[in-house]
Scaffold this motif. Structure first.
Motif, short mmCIF file in Angstrom:
data_model
loop_
_atom_site.label_atom_id
_atom_site.label_comp_id
_atom_site.label_asym_id
_atom_site.label_seq_id
_atom_site.Cartn_x
_atom_site.Cartn_y
_atom_site.Cartn_z
N PRO A 162 30.75 77.24 41.00
CA PRO A 162 30.11 78.63 40.35
C PRO A 162 29.10 78.94 41.30
O PRO A 162 28.16 78.13 41.28
N THR A 163 28.77 79.92 41.76
CA THR A 163 27.62 80.34 42.41
C THR A 163 26.95 81.79 41.71
O THR A 163 28.01 82.53 41.13
N LEU A 164 25.79 82.11 41.82
CA LEU A 164 25.44 83.39 41.22
C LEU A 164 25.82 84.62 41.64
O LEU A 164 26.21 85.46 41.31
N ARG A 165 25.97 84.50 43.23
CA ARG A 165 26.77 85.64 43.88
C ARG A 165 28.13 85.85 43.51
O ARG A 165 28.32 86.94 43.03
N ALA A 168 29.37 84.96 40.48
CA ALA A 168 29.33 85.53 39.46
C ALA A 168 28.89 87.06 39.17
O ALA A 168 29.62 87.75 38.18
N LEU A 169 28.00 87.29 40.05
CA LEU A 169 27.51 88.71 39.91
C LEU A 169 28.77 89.71 40.41
O LEU A 169 28.67 91.00 40.22
N SER A 170 29.66 89.15 41.25
CA SER A 170 30.49 90.07 41.76
C SER A 170 31.65 90.26 40.91
O SER A 170 32.78 90.73 41.11
N GLY A 171 31.70 89.58 39.46
CA GLY A 171 32.35 89.70 38.48
C GLY A 171 33.38 88.35 38.28
O GLY A 171 34.34 88.70 37.53
N ALA A 172 33.22 87.27 38.94
CA ALA A 172 34.12 86.21 38.86
C ALA A 172 33.72 85.28 37.81
O ALA A 172 32.74 84.76 37.32
N GLY A 173 34.46 85.19 36.92
CA GLY A 173 34.77 84.55 35.64
C GLY A 173 35.46 83.08 35.77
O GLY A 173 35.81 82.69 36.83
N PRO A 174 35.35 82.40 34.81
CA PRO A 174 35.93 80.91 35.05
C PRO A 174 37.56 81.03 35.42
O PRO A 174 37.80 80.31 36.08
N LEU A 199 37.59 81.18 39.14
CA LEU A 199 37.16 80.15 39.63
C LEU A 199 38.39 79.10 39.79
O LEU A 199 38.80 78.75 40.75
N ALA A 209 35.57 73.92 36.18
CA ALA A 209 36.04 75.24 36.23
C ALA A 209 37.07 75.52 35.15
O ALA A 209 37.02 76.55 34.46
N LEU A 246 35.72 75.52 31.62
CA LEU A 246 34.77 76.79 31.46
C LEU A 246 35.91 77.79 30.89
O LEU A 246 35.70 78.65 30.17
N ARG A 247 37.06 77.76 31.58
CA ARG A 247 38.23 78.66 31.41
C ARG A 247 38.59 78.46 29.87
O ARG A 247 38.74 79.32 29.17
N ALA A 286 24.25 79.43 37.36
CA ALA A 286 25.40 80.18 38.15
C ALA A 286 26.55 79.72 36.78
O ALA A 286 27.45 80.79 36.93
N ALA A 341 26.12 82.36 34.37
CA ALA A 341 26.39 83.66 34.68
C ALA A 341 27.85 83.99 35.01
O ALA A 341 28.29 84.96 34.88
N THR A 342 28.53 82.80 35.10
CA THR A 342 30.09 82.80 35.26
C THR A 342 30.59 83.03 33.67
O THR A 342 31.81 83.69 33.66
N ARG A 399 23.91 90.71 34.28
CA ARG A 399 23.85 91.17 35.69
C ARG A 399 22.18 91.72 35.92
O ARG A 399 21.78 91.65 36.83
#
Lengths: 315, 333
Positions: free
Chosen positions: A275-278, A280-286, A289, B200, B203-204, B225, B228-229, B249
Motif C-alpha cells: 500500500p502506498t500513499l500515492r 491510496a490517493l488515486s482511490g485504491a482500497g484494499p 490491492l 492486503a 485489510l480487504r 499508507a 489511507a488505503t 484525501r
C-alpha cells in the motif's frame, strides 16, 4: 526461477562507476534445520531454509534482500556474517572460503564484516554502558586507542558524547539503533550487514536512521547488505535487489528496474500488494490491492502459500 | 479539542462518540481531551507513533485499561443507554465481543493457546447468547472461518493457535471480533506483523466485514499508507492529543499541522533531496507523560515559538480541524 546471475554481473558499481571485484561470492548455498522427530527410528526430517542460493556482492554495492517471513532472508544474512553454519555450498569472502571454517579461523571475517539487527534492545547488553558496548569489538580485536574511537563513533552517528556513560534503556529506539550502528562501525569494517534495521522504528525516526545509514555507507565506503520485508524501504536504500522466497532467489536486478518492471510473477505480486500513499490517493482500497496482486500473479497464490507455510515465530 | 457540538443522544447518528477523554496514571497524563465520533459504516483511522496514546484511547473505549491507569470523560455507544467509562465491569463485559469488539496486533497473545480455534469462536457466541447450543455455535464458528476466507474451515477449526500462521491467526481474531455483528470494530495495528500479500487480504476482509454489518470502524496504525488505503477519515494523534482531523484525501494532500506534514514527508520514500536524504522530523517521540506543556509537538516543531507554550486549542469542526498556532497555510515560518 530466474537466473540470479543474469544482469547483475553487468551492473557497474554505483558509487565509483567501476566494476570492483566481488566481496561475496555465494554458490549453491544450502542451510537446513532438523525438525522434531516424527518416528522413533527414522532420522528426523529437515526443513530447508536456504535451498541452493547463488549470487555475488560487489564492493561498494548496496545490496538489498527482500522476502516475506520464512523466505530465508535472515538465515542468508546470518550465513554471510558467519553466525550460522551452512549445510552445503560455498561462500567466498574476498576470495576466502568461510563455509566449514572453525570459529577461530573466521577472524578475517569478523574484522571486516559487522552486523546491525532489527531490535536494538535485544542486541545491546542492558547491563553495559554505551561506552563499553561500542568499545567491546575494539577490545576483542585488540585495537589500540579504543576510547578515542568510541567518542569518534558516537559523534559519527549523531549522539551526544555524554551518551557514553549511560545504559541502553535510557535511550529511545532510534537512539539505540544509532548505538548499534556505532558499535558495528567501530572496528572500521568494509561490509555492513543489516537485518531489518528500521522495521521496529517509528516513521519519523525511520527516516533519520535511513539517512544516517546512507551517509555512513558513503563516508566509510562501505558495502551494504540490507535485509528487509519492506520492498519500498529496500528500494530506497539499495541499488540492487534480490527477491527471495522459500529459501531460493526469485529475481535479482537493479532496484529501479525491479520495482518498475518486475519480471517474475511473485515479484510483481509483492510490488502490487504494497500500500502506498500515492496509490491510496488515486482511490485504491484494499480490494484493489488484493485484486492487483492476484492479477499480476495469475491467481491468488499467496493464500495457498499462507496455508502451506508453517508458522515461524521469533522473527 | 473541545466538545463544541451538543452531545448526540445514544440513538443519534453516531455509533461511537468520545468526548473529553483523559487517561492517566495519576501522576502523568497520557491521553488528554480526546474527542471524536464515528458514524455507521464509517471507517476512521487513528494515526500516531509509539507513545502517542492511540492504543490507550482504544483500550479506554473497550474498558481494558490496566489497573494503574484511570480514564475519565464521556464515551457513548449507539444503543447503549449508559456511559461506558463509569459503567461497571459486568456492564462492560456484556458489551465487549458483542456490541463492540477489537482485533489486536499480536494474535498469538490475544488467542488462548490451550483452546482449539472452533471453541474460541463458539465461546463468544455462547457467552453473549447469540447461539444457545454448543452444536449450533460450533457450526456458526465454521461459517465464520469460511467468511474470513480461511481455506478448509473444518480443518482449521480443530487446530490450536500455534498450528496456524500469523495471517491465519489474525483471520481467526477477525472472525471472533465479527461473530456477534458488532456496532463498533476497533483494529489496533492488525496487519503490522503480517507479510504484504497477507496484509492486503486482511485489510480487504476488515473493510468487507465492517461494510456487511454497517458497523463503525476505528482503525489504529502508525502506517499512513495503510490507513489511507482503508479509511475515509483520519485522526492524527501525538503526545496523547488529537492534533489534526480530516477526510483522508484532504488531510494527506493539504495537512495543516506541522506534525502531520512531517509524518507525511517522512513516510514518502520516493521524495528525496539532492543528497538522497529523506525529510525527517527532528528529535524523537518523548516517553509517555514527558511531552512539553502547551503544544505537545513544540520541542520538535520547525515553526514553534514562545506562543506555543500554551495549548493552541482546536480550530475547525470536530470532523475536520487542527490544533496549532501556526498551521501550514498560515504566513508564519
Amino acid at each position: 526461477m530466474a537466473d540470479p546471475m543474469a544482469d547483475r554481473s553487468r551492473v557497474p558499481d554505483a558509487d565509483t562507476g567501476v566494476d570492483a571485484g566481488p566481496v561475496y561470492e555465494v554458490a549453491g548455498l544450502e542451510r537446513s534445520f532438523p525438525q522434531p522427530r516424527t518416528r522413533l527410528l527414522a532420522p528426523s526430517p529437515r526443513i530447508a531454509a536456504l535451498a541452493g542460493v547463488s549470487f555475488e556482492v560487489r564492493a561498494g554495492q548496496r545490496f538489498g534482500i527482500v522476502g516475506e517471513s520464512g523466505s530465508g532472508k535472515s538465515t542468508l544474512l546470518r550465513c554471510l556474517g558467519g553466525l550460522e553454519p551452512a549445510t552445503a555450498g560455498s561462500i567466498r569472502f574476498r576470495g576466502r572460503e568461510i563455509v566449514g571454517k572453525r570459529e577461530r579461523r573466521l577472524g578475517f571475517l569478523r574484522r571486516d564484516v559487522q552486523l546491525v539487527f532489527q531490535d536494538p534492545m535485544a542486541s545491546l547488553d542492558p547491563r553495559m554502558r554505551v561506552r563499553h558496548i561500542v568499545r567491546e569489538p575494539l577490545v576483542a580485536q585488540g585495537t589500540p586507542g579504543a576510547d578515542a574511537r568510541v567518542a569518534e563513533m558516537l559523534e559519527a552517528v549523531g549522539l551526544d558524547p555524554a551518551a557514553a556513560g549511560r545504559f541502553p534503556h535510557q535511550f529511545s529506539g532510534g537512539q539505540r539503533q544509532r548505538i548499534a550502528i556505532a558499535r558495528a562501525l567501530a572496528v572500521r569494517p568494509s561490509v555492513l550487514l543489516a537485518d531489518e534495521p528500521v522495521s521496529a522504528l517509528d516513521v519519523s525516526v525511520r527516516a533519520q536512521i535511513l539517512n544516517l545509514l546512507a551517509d555512513l555507507v558513503q563516508r566509510f565506503e562501505l558495502t551494504l547488505v540490507f535485509v528487509s520485508h519492506d520492498l519500498s524501504v529496500v528500494r530506497h536504500v539499495c541499488d540492487t535487489i534480490t527477491v527471495m522466497r522459500d529459501g531460493g532467489i526469485v529475481e535479482s536486478g537493479p532496484a529501479e528496474q525491479l520495482w518498475e518492471r518486475p519480471r517474475q510473477p511473485y515479484t510483481r505480486q509483492l510490488v502490487a500488494a504494497v500500500p502506498t500513499l500515492r496509490r491510496a490517493l488515486s482511490g485504491a482500497g484494499p480490494a484493489e490491492l488484493v485484486r492487483d496482486a492476484a492479477a499480476t500473479a495469475g491467481g491468488d497464490r499467496s493464500a495457498a502459500a499462507d496455508e502451506a507455510h508453517d508458522p515461524k515465530d521469533g522473527r | 479539542m473541545t466538545a463544541a457540538e451538543p452531545f448526540a443522544t445514544p440513538d443519534g447518528p453516531d455509533v461511537l462518540r468520545v468526548s473529553g477523554l483523559h487517561v492517566g496514571t495519576g501522576r502523568d497524563t497520557l491521553v488528554e481531551d480526546v474527542s471524536f465520533s464515528v458514524g455507521p459504516g464509517e471507517r476512521v483511522g487513528l494515526i500516531g507513533e509509539s507513545g502517542s496514546g492511540k492504543s490507550l484511547t482504544a483500550l479506554a473505549i473497550m474498558g481494558l485499561l490496566a489497573d494503574e491507569l484511570h480514564a475519565s470523560g464521556d464515551v457513548r455507544l449507539r444503543g447503549v443507554d449508559h456511559e461506558l467509562l463509569t459503567a461497571g465491569e459486568a456492564e462492560r463485559s456484556a458489551l465487549r465481543g458483542d456490541t463492540m469488539s477489537m482485533v489486536f496486533q499480536e494474535p498469538m497473545t490475544a488467542l488462548n493457546p490451550l483452546m482449539r480455534v472452533e471453541r474460541q469462536i463458539a465461546e463468544v457466541l455462547l457467552i453473549h447468547g447469540t447461539r444457545r447450543e454448543r452444536a449450533a455455535a460450533a457450526a456458526a464458528a465454521r461459517d465464520l472461518l469460511a467468511a474470513v476466507d480461511l481455506p478448509d474451515p473444518e480443518r482449521i477449526a480443530r487446530r490450536y493457535p500455534h498450528q496456524l500462521s500469523g495471517g491465519q491467526r489474525q483471520r481467526v481474531m477477525l472472525a471472533i471480533a465479527l461473530a456477534n455483528g458488532p456496532e463498533l470494530l476497533i483494529c489496533d495495528e492488525p496487519t503490522t506483523a503480517l507479510d504484504v500479500t497477507v496484509q492486503a487480504q486482511m485489510l480487504r476482509l476488515i473493510v468487507d466485514g465492517v461494510a456487511d454489518r454497517d458497523a463503525a470502524l476505528l482503525f489504529i496504525s502508525h502506517d499512513l499508507a495503510v490507513v489511507a488505503t482503508v479509511c475515509d477519515r483520519v485522526l492524527v494523534m501525538y503526545g496523547g492529543r488529537i492534533v489534526e482531523a480530516g477526510e483522508v484525501r484532504q488531510l494527506l494532500t493539504r495537512p495543516q499541522h506541522p506534525y502531520t506534514q512531517g509524518l507525511l514527508a517522512a513516510s514518502d520514500l520516493e521524495a528525496v533531496d539532492a543528497l538522497g536524504h529523506l525529510p525527517t522530523i527532528e528529535g524523537s517521540v518523548p516517553p509517555g507523560g514527558r511531552f512539553p506543556d502547551g503544544c505537545v509537538f513544540r520541542n520538535r516543531c520547525p515553526r514553534g515559538d514562545e506562543r506555543c507554550t500554551t495549548w493552541p486549542g482546536w480550530t475547525g469542526t470536530e470532523r475536520s480541524g487542527y490544533a496549532c498556532w501556526y498551521p501550514i497555510g498560515s504566513a508564519h515560518g
